[in-house]
Design an enzyme around this catalytic site. Structure first.
Site, PDB file in Angstrom:
ATOM      1  N   ASP A 180     113.679  96.711 124.415  1.00 14.86           N
ATOM      2  CA  ASP A 180     113.899  97.911 123.607  1.00 14.86           C
ATOM      3  C   ASP A 180     115.288  97.753 122.983  1.00 14.86           C
ATOM      4  OD1 ASP A 180     113.703 100.557 122.633  1.00 14.86           O
ATOM      5  OD2 ASP A 180     114.874 101.262 124.345  1.00 14.86           O
ATOM      6  N   ASP A 209     114.842 101.534 128.568  1.00 17.74           N
ATOM      7  CA  ASP A 209     115.589 102.564 129.287  1.00 17.74           C
ATOM      8  C   ASP A 209     115.117 103.967 128.944  1.00 17.74           C
ATOM      9  OD1 ASP A 209     116.507 102.780 126.705  1.00 17.74           O
ATOM     10  OD2 ASP A 209     118.544 103.281 127.309  1.00 17.74           O
ATOM     11  N   ASP A 212     109.455 104.688 127.216  1.00 20.02           N
ATOM     12  CA  ASP A 212     109.215 103.289 127.569  1.00 20.02           C
ATOM     13  C   ASP A 212     108.384 103.159 128.837  1.00 20.02           C
ATOM     14  OD1 ASP A 212     110.687 102.340 125.423  1.00 20.02           O
ATOM     15  OD2 ASP A 212     112.564 102.352 126.538  1.00 20.02           O
TER      16      ASP A 212
END
Length: 664
Positions: free
Chosen positions: A371, A557, A561
């Site tokens: 990410d 995080d 997600d």
């Protein structure tokens, strides 16, 4: 407002419990050291090793062999020799024999204690008295040395939670009261002096202060925590007296949750560990049966081939050699110990594996997907430009954003204090932004996708803006936008370089615009970057990569997600100290907020797997060789014992190499 949900993971550490068993001989946190060498067996207490027992056996063995070599007259008698060696055998042999009987009563007949007892008693039966004593004495010494090595590894792990405080000082007016952390209630004010460990999770009430977080995160540099920010149990006040307001009970503190996770981690075994446990249960009865055949088959052959001379004592001796070397201790101890040491070494680097199965899985990863915001970038946004919005309108946006934990929301509220307006009908639209009603007007605050979804027309040139943008529409009309800047973390490029060196492909997924995603990817060396993604789009990307046969680790995080973390082969939670969601969803937690630790985690996983493979190949190879030599009459009981103990010790020492360089 959830643009790319920022989700912080609280820090972790690990006391990995080792649960290996050597043919039913346990080496765990409540087990004895060497059963033949201990005086007591009190449950739950670490027992002292009685070195005098094998020392006495070896001393009497050496004296007896010396008297035989010197042809001492009175030692010629068979009964004298038998009595002497029986006395030498008792200090170590009785303990092993007792364990064999206890295990048999519990249904575990084919234990290592049975193998050693049969070998030793068999040696007495054929008159090989010195070998009978040597089997027990050397076996006990080997077990004690193995236990010392295991204890050393366990000591390394236990030191990781030595930061667990045992008292707290509560301040009530001018009074101070020392209590157990469990007695601290939410809202109590706790005082911590310089050099003392914080006993509970609390919010800093005084001025900003420095804290040593090394025990929790592995970071060597003290961390400055600002007024109102959270301080976790286990941190050390560095420079001044600090006061904290307890925010949760001790049972729910970071330390308590860490210990709970570690308990769960010990139950999640790697495929290699599970195989070895099943293998030992089947293997031991098989080798006992083969030892019987070593004695029986030559006898049967002698009945057919009359020229073959069968000597029972000779073939029994070979069968006893076969039994001694067959004990799978080296495998059953060293393999769990390898994963145990790997988890401990990772913890010292600020990496928590939730089980040895994940340590094994990360070694097979060939693609790591990151990410962007908060993972590869700092996640600390600052407003760099405001277009089309007045100060009052920006303040209203801040009022709409003020209850959101997202870094973008915090950046806006830091830039402009929230207006004193009443925000009604606030809705969080995951992946898009927020909608709200202020003074009877509907406000949209979020991405350009949000405006498109709501049918709001905006200038096309906004799509070309590089940077994180918050678009604002009032009553269905585009009003203006706020541009925020973020930057890559200091070690982001190092993280990508480290993974590339290991032959691992890296990919970046982001909810931000494609142009911004590509810009960040170019800065840190990622070749594949995909922007404008909703949570379901990220999941679709992971599925496509997995369909190509890749083993995928996802590093994220955010709350959004969570599905992707669960979908990947290995989910890795990145973030600072705080949230439970990443802890619950991920398989690995990076405590230090450093993406470079991902490359270290892969390196450690591969190193652990390599050491496990070495131990399996070495142990099986040496044992098969000595078994064959024993059946052929080339190896004797002495060599069998040395080989068994030596292989186990070398495998254990090889496993302990994982603890080298574990400290930050």
């Amino acid at each position: 407002m959830i643009h790319e949900d920022h989700h912080e993971s609280y820090c972790h550490n690990s006391e990995a419990e080792h649960h290996g068993d050597c043919c039913s001989h346990e080496h765990n946190s409540h087990s004895h050291g060497c059963a033949c060498c201990n005086d007591s067996h009190e449950h739950g207490e670490e027992e002292e090793m009685s070195w005098w027992k094998p020392a006495l056996s070896l001393a009497m063995l050496a004296i007896g062999m010396t008297m035989s070599a010197m042809d001492v007259q009175w030692f010629h008698s068979t009964w004298v020799r038998a009595l002497w060696y029986l006395t030498a055998w008792l200090p170590t042999g009785l303990g092993v024999l007792r364990e064999a009987i206890e295990k048999a009563r519990e249904g575990e007949i084919f234990s290592e204690f049975l193998l050693m007892s049969v070998a030793s008693i068999g040696a007495f039966a054929i008159g090989e008295y010195p070998e009978a004593v040597a089997v027990m004495a050397l076996y006990c010494i080997g077990e004690m040395l193995q236990d010392c090595a295991v204890s050393r590894a366990r000591g390394n792990i236990k030191s990781l939670i030595a930061f667990r405080p045992d008292h707290a000082v509560i301040v009530e007016g001018d009074q101070r009261k020392t209590v157990a952390p469990a007695d601290v209630k939410v809202g109590d004010i706790v005082e911590v002096k310089p050099g003392e460990r914080v006993p509970i999770d609390g919010r800093l009430t005084g001025e900003a202060a420095a804290f040593d977080t090394a025990a929790l995160t592995g970071e060597s540099v003290p961390r400055v925590i600002e007024t109102g920010e959270e301080v976790l149990a286990g941190m050390i006040a560095s420079e001044s007296i600090v006061r904290l307001q307890a925010v949760r009970p001790a049972s729910e503190s970071a330390v308590s949750r860490i210990l709970h996770l570690v308990e769960e981690a010990s139950e999640r075994k790697s495929p290699a560990e599970l195989f070895i446990r099943r293998f030992a249960r089947v293997y031991t009865p098989i080798v006992v049966g083969l030892a019987v055949l070593v004695v029986a088959l030559p006898w049967v052959y002698s009945l057919v081939e009359l020229s073959f001379r069968y000597e029972f004592a000779q073939w029994l001796h070979r069968a006893l050699v076969f039994l001694v070397i067959s004990c799978p201790c080296a495998l059953v101890i060293s393999i769990p110990l390898s994963y145990f040491a790997g988890i401990g070494a990772a913890s010292r680097r600020g990496i928590l594996f939730k089980g040895s199965n994940y340590l094994d899985a990360i070694a097979q990863v060939d693609t790591v997907v990151f990410d962007k915001t908060g993972t590869l970038t700092t996640g600390t946004f600052a407003v760099s430009k405001v277009e089309g919005l007045s100060d009052e309108q920006v303040a209203t946006v801040a009022a709409i954003e003020q209850d959101s934990p997202h870094p973008i929301a915090r950046a806006i509220t830091d830039h402009r204090p929230a207006a004193l307006v009443q925000v009604m009908d606030l809705k969080n639209i995951a992946g898009y932004g927020l909608s709200a009603v202020v003074d009877g007007k509907k406000w949209l605050v979020g991405t350009l996708r949000l405006l498109e979804r709501e049918g709001v027309v905006f200038p096309d040139e906004l799509k070309a803006v590089v940077g994180t943008m918050v678009a604002v529409a009032i009553e269905g009309r585009y009003t203006g936008h706020i541009v925020l800047s973020d930057k890559p973390k200091e070690d982001a490029a190092q993280a990508i370089g480290g993974l590339n060196q290991q032959g691992i492909e890296t990919v970046m997924l982001s909810g931000d615009k494609q142009a911004l995603a590509e810009q960040v990817a170019h800065q840190i060396g990622i070749k594949q970057a995909h922007g404008d993604l909703l949570p379901q789009d990220k999941a679709a990307h992971i599925e496509r990569i997995k369909q190509d046969g890749s083993q995928v680790a996802f590093v994220g995080d955010g709350i959004n997600d969570a599905p992707v973390l669960a979908l990947s082969d290995v989910g890795i939670a990145m973030g600072g100290l705080g949230s439970d969601m990443a802890v619950e969803t991920a398989d690995v937690v990076i405590q230090t907020d450093q993406p470079s630790r991902v490359a270290e985690a892969v390196t450690l996983g591969r190193r652990t797997r390599r050491i496990v493979t070495q131990n399996i190949a070495f142990a099986i190879g040496v044992k098969v060789l000595v078994m064959v030599l024993g059946v052929l009459g080339i190896a004797n009981l002495w060599e069998a014992v040395f080989a068994d103990v030596g292989v186990a010790l070398l495998c254990v020492l090889n496993s302990l190499r994982l603890l080298r360089g574990a400290k930050n």
